[in-house]
Motif scaffolding. Structure first.
Motif, PDB file in Angstrom:
ATOM      1  N   ASN A 144     -10.542  -1.581  -1.075  1.00  0.00           N
ATOM      2  CA  ASN A 144      -9.623  -2.162  -2.076  1.00  0.00           C
ATOM      3  C   ASN A 144      -8.981  -1.015  -2.732  1.00  0.00           C
ATOM      4  O   ASN A 144      -9.100  -0.074  -2.230  1.00  0.00           O
ATOM      5  N   MET A 145      -8.390  -1.244  -4.032  1.00  0.00           N
ATOM      6  CA  MET A 145      -7.806  -0.075  -4.676  1.00  0.00           C
ATOM      7  C   MET A 145      -8.435   0.366  -5.832  1.00  0.00           C
ATOM      8  O   MET A 145      -8.687  -0.259  -6.972  1.00  0.00           O
ATOM      9  N   LYS A 146      -8.725   1.820  -5.615  1.00  0.00           N
ATOM     10  CA  LYS A 146      -9.094   2.614  -6.579  1.00  0.00           C
ATOM     11  C   LYS A 146     -10.291   1.781  -7.419  1.00  0.00           C
ATOM     12  O   LYS A 146     -10.366   2.186  -8.765  1.00  0.00           O
ATOM     13  N   LYS A 147     -11.188   1.120  -6.739  1.00  0.00           N
ATOM     14  CA  LYS A 147     -12.460   0.670  -7.663  1.00  0.00           C
ATOM     15  C   LYS A 147     -11.982  -0.318  -8.654  1.00  0.00           C
ATOM     16  O   LYS A 147     -12.719  -0.688  -9.781  1.00  0.00           O
ATOM     17  N   ASN A 148     -10.754  -0.807  -8.678  1.00  0.00           N
ATOM     18  CA  ASN A 148     -10.141  -1.942  -9.476  1.00  0.00           C
ATOM     19  C   ASN A 148     -10.156  -3.047  -9.174  1.00  0.00           C
ATOM     20  O   ASN A 148      -9.435  -3.596  -8.079  1.00  0.00           O
ATOM     21  N   CYS A 149     -10.947  -4.016  -9.570  1.00  0.00           N
ATOM     22  CA  CYS A 149     -11.194  -5.583  -9.316  1.00  0.00           C
ATOM     23  C   CYS A 149     -10.541  -6.334 -10.174  1.00  0.00           C
ATOM     24  O   CYS A 149     -10.944  -7.571 -10.027  1.00  0.00           O
ATOM     25  N   ILE A 150      -9.610  -5.824 -10.903  1.00  0.00           N
ATOM     26  CA  ILE A 150      -8.939  -6.672 -11.703  1.00  0.00           C
ATOM     27  C   ILE A 150      -7.747  -7.195 -10.978  1.00  0.00           C
ATOM     28  O   ILE A 150      -6.740  -6.596 -11.030  1.00  0.00           O
ATOM     29  N   TYR A 151      -7.718  -8.272 -10.220  1.00  0.00           N
ATOM     30  CA  TYR A 151      -6.740  -8.744  -9.374  1.00  0.00           C
ATOM     31  C   TYR A 151      -5.644  -9.803 -10.219  1.00  0.00           C
ATOM     32  O   TYR A 151      -6.176 -10.502 -11.072  1.00  0.00           O
ATOM     33  N   ARG A 192      -3.481  -4.750  -5.537  1.00  0.00           N
ATOM     34  CA  ARG A 192      -3.245  -4.374  -4.125  1.00  0.00           C
ATOM     35  C   ARG A 192      -3.950  -5.412  -3.125  1.00  0.00           C
ATOM     36  O   ARG A 192      -5.197  -5.822  -3.555  1.00  0.00           O
ATOM     37  N   PRO A 193      -3.541  -5.472  -1.820  1.00  0.00           N
ATOM     38  CA  PRO A 193      -4.344  -6.485  -1.024  1.00  0.00           C
ATOM     39  C   PRO A 193      -5.575  -5.937  -0.595  1.00  0.00           C
ATOM     40  O   PRO A 193      -5.828  -4.394  -0.438  1.00  0.00           O
ATOM     41  N   ASN A 194      -6.627  -6.693  -0.307  1.00  0.00           N
ATOM     42  CA  ASN A 194      -7.870  -6.092   0.236  1.00  0.00           C
ATOM     43  C   ASN A 194      -7.856  -5.875   1.518  1.00  0.00           C
ATOM     44  O   ASN A 194      -6.922  -6.622   2.284  1.00  0.00           O
ATOM     45  N   VAL A 195      -8.270  -4.867   2.209  1.00  0.00           N
ATOM     46  CA  VAL A 195      -8.084  -4.680   3.736  1.00  0.00           C
ATOM     47  C   VAL A 195      -9.355  -4.893   4.330  1.00  0.00           C
ATOM     48  O   VAL A 195     -10.543  -4.303   3.996  1.00  0.00           O
ATOM     49  N   TYR A 196      -9.293  -5.478   5.573  1.00  0.00           N
ATOM     50  CA  TYR A 196     -10.159  -5.680   6.268  1.00  0.00           C
ATOM     51  C   TYR A 196     -10.321  -5.198   8.066  1.00  0.00           C
ATOM     52  O   TYR A 196      -9.142  -5.321   8.232  1.00  0.00           O
ATOM     53  N   CYS A 238      -5.170  -8.223   6.217  1.00  0.00           N
ATOM     54  CA  CYS A 238      -5.391  -8.187   4.546  1.00  0.00           C
ATOM     55  C   CYS A 238      -5.437  -9.552   3.991  1.00  0.00           C
ATOM     56  O   CYS A 238      -4.933 -10.708   4.671  1.00  0.00           O
ATOM     57  N   ALA A 239      -6.229  -9.708   2.897  1.00  0.00           N
ATOM     58  CA  ALA A 239      -6.733 -10.968   2.298  1.00  0.00           C
ATOM     59  C   ALA A 239      -7.055 -10.768   0.822  1.00  0.00           C
ATOM     60  O   ALA A 239      -7.941 -10.305   0.694  1.00  0.00           O
ATOM     61  N   GLY A 240      -6.567 -11.609   0.066  1.00  0.00           N
ATOM     62  CA  GLY A 240      -7.100 -11.279  -1.372  1.00  0.00           C
ATOM     63  C   GLY A 240      -6.276 -10.249  -1.779  1.00  0.00           C
ATOM     64  O   GLY A 240      -5.732  -9.399  -1.371  1.00  0.00           O
ATOM     65  N   GLY A 241      -6.484  -9.895  -3.379  1.00  0.00           N
ATOM     66  CA  GLY A 241      -6.136  -8.822  -4.040  1.00  0.00           C
ATOM     67  C   GLY A 241      -4.880  -9.040  -4.324  1.00  0.00           C
ATOM     68  O   GLY A 241      -4.491  -8.510  -5.720  1.00  0.00           O
ATOM     69  N   ILE A 242      -3.990  -9.752  -3.764  1.00  0.00           N
ATOM     70  CA  ILE A 242      -2.788 -10.192  -4.437  1.00  0.00           C
ATOM     71  C   ILE A 242      -2.509 -11.753  -4.102  1.00  0.00           C
ATOM     72  O   ILE A 242      -3.181 -12.334  -3.381  1.00  0.00           O
ATOM     73  N   TRP A 301       0.878  -1.286  -0.028  1.00  0.00           N
ATOM     74  CA  TRP A 301      -0.069  -0.195  -0.058  1.00  0.00           C
ATOM     75  C   TRP A 301       0.715   1.187  -0.126  1.00  0.00           C
ATOM     76  O   TRP A 301       0.435   2.381  -0.340  1.00  0.00           O
ATOM     77  N   THR A 302       2.240   1.043   0.437  1.00  0.00           N
ATOM     78  CA  THR A 302       3.027   2.267   0.411  1.00  0.00           C
ATOM     79  C   THR A 302       3.202   2.643  -1.071  1.00  0.00           C
ATOM     80  O   THR A 302       3.368   3.863  -1.354  1.00  0.00           O
ATOM     81  N   PHE A 303       3.054   1.896  -2.176  1.00  0.00           N
ATOM     82  CA  PHE A 303       3.320   2.159  -3.643  1.00  0.00           C
ATOM     83  C   PHE A 303       1.836   2.940  -3.981  1.00  0.00           C
ATOM     84  O   PHE A 303       1.914   3.640  -4.842  1.00  0.00           O
ATOM     85  N   GLU A 304       0.814   2.822  -3.233  1.00  0.00           N
ATOM     86  CA  GLU A 304      -0.114   3.915  -3.522  1.00  0.00           C
ATOM     87  C   GLU A 304      -0.315   5.258  -2.526  1.00  0.00           C
ATOM     88  O   GLU A 304      -1.065   6.151  -2.349  1.00  0.00           O
ATOM     89  N   LYS A 305       1.083   5.340  -1.775  1.00  0.00           N
ATOM     90  CA  LYS A 305       1.059   6.702  -0.764  1.00  0.00           C
ATOM     91  C   LYS A 305      -0.004   6.434   0.241  1.00  0.00           C
ATOM     92  O   LYS A 305      -0.304   7.459   0.622  1.00  0.00           O
ATOM     93  N   VAL A 306      -0.095   5.219   0.850  1.00  0.00           N
ATOM     94  CA  VAL A 306      -1.159   4.876   1.615  1.00  0.00           C
ATOM     95  C   VAL A 306      -0.663   4.023   2.920  1.00  0.00           C
ATOM     96  O   VAL A 306       0.088   3.108   2.767  1.00  0.00           O
TER      97      VAL A 306
END
Length: 257
Positions: free
Chosen positions: A224-231, A234-238, A192-196, A179-184
């Motif tokens: 998740n990341m930017k409304k992008n569900c094409i995994y 980035r990891p999904n966050v819970y 975290c689970a799924g997404g990667i 998530w640091t790659f998204e400056k978050v």
């Protein structure tokens, strides 16, 4: 100044995610079999699904705090098909109990209890799920799933029939770095689970649903990341349920916020 820039970046991220930072629907999933996941709830406004949720007692549903709207909210419990709803038996108005320290997703505590307008009758179609008592970690090597009525691919339409998919737990340090790659900077108290590490994850409309590991609810779908569900991306966050057990139990005991 740096805090302000960070907040602006995260607000941009949530705008890209969708309204109020909602997560997504189930990607690469399958329809949930009948007489399973009887704890699942559809959180609705004006008769339309907005978020997932899950039954934790006869009186309460757990969901994400960012699902809150300043409008009357309802939950539908007891069906996997949102086109087959008996309003007299399955639809409940609710009182909202947001976590007192929730401000925005970036701050964490993205969790909310919904008190049902009446106590429901537990049966083979309606059963609460057990909540995790301790933190779960990727090294625990458990099998986890997420379920919901969200969209099944980016920019698609939401589904009527509940779907589920297996998701791998992601080591928290790996998740933070991703998530640091998204400056978050991730808030405290998340899983975290799924997404990667796979093509599976959640999408718009799945926020508030449970991350279930070995039959126990351990997390609440947050973003998740930017409304992008094409995994993978980035990891999904819970939200980590174990970090909020005392707050949850206190409300369930008092039966009020």
């Amino acid at each position: 100044m740096m805090h302000a820039v960070h907040d602006l970046m995260f607000l941009y991220l949530l705008t890209c995610l969708g309204q109020n930072g909602h997560g997504s629907e189930i990607i690469n999933g399958k329809n949930v079999p009948q007489n399973s996941m009887q704890y699942m709830a559809s959180v609705q406004i004006n008769g339309k699904h907005v978020c997932g949720g899950f039954l934790v007692s006869e009186d309460f549903v757990l969901t994400a705090a960012h699902c809150y709207k300043n409008s009357p909210m309802e939950v539908v419990i007891g069906t996997h098909n949102l086109k087959k709803v008996n309003n007299n038996k399955m639809r409940y108005s609710v009182q909202t109990c947001k976590h007192p320290q929730y401000d925005k997703v970036v701050s964490g505590n993205d969790i909310m209890l919904l008190k049902l307008s009446r106590k429901l009758q537990l049966d083979k179609k309606v059963k609460p799920i057990q909540l995790a008592r301790k933190e779960i970690k990727a090294k625990d090597n458990v099998k986890c799933q997420v379920a919901g009525w969200g969209i099944t691919e980016t920019n698609d339409k939401a589904v009527d029939v509940l779907r589920w998919v297996d998701v791998p737990l992601i080591d928290l340090n790996v998740c933070k770095k991703q998530w640091t790659f998204e400056k978050v900077t991730l808030p405290k108290g998340v899983i975290c689970a799924g997404g990667i590490k796979s093509e599976n994850g959640f999408c718009q409309g799945d926020s508030g649903g449970p991350l279930v590991c070995n039959g126990t609810a351990v997390g609440v779908a947050s973003f998740n990341m930017k409304k992008n569900c094409i995994y993978p991306n980035r990891p999904n966050v819970y939200t980590d349920i174990s970090k909020h057990l005392s707050w949850i139990k206190n409300i369930l005991k008092k039966k009020q916020c």
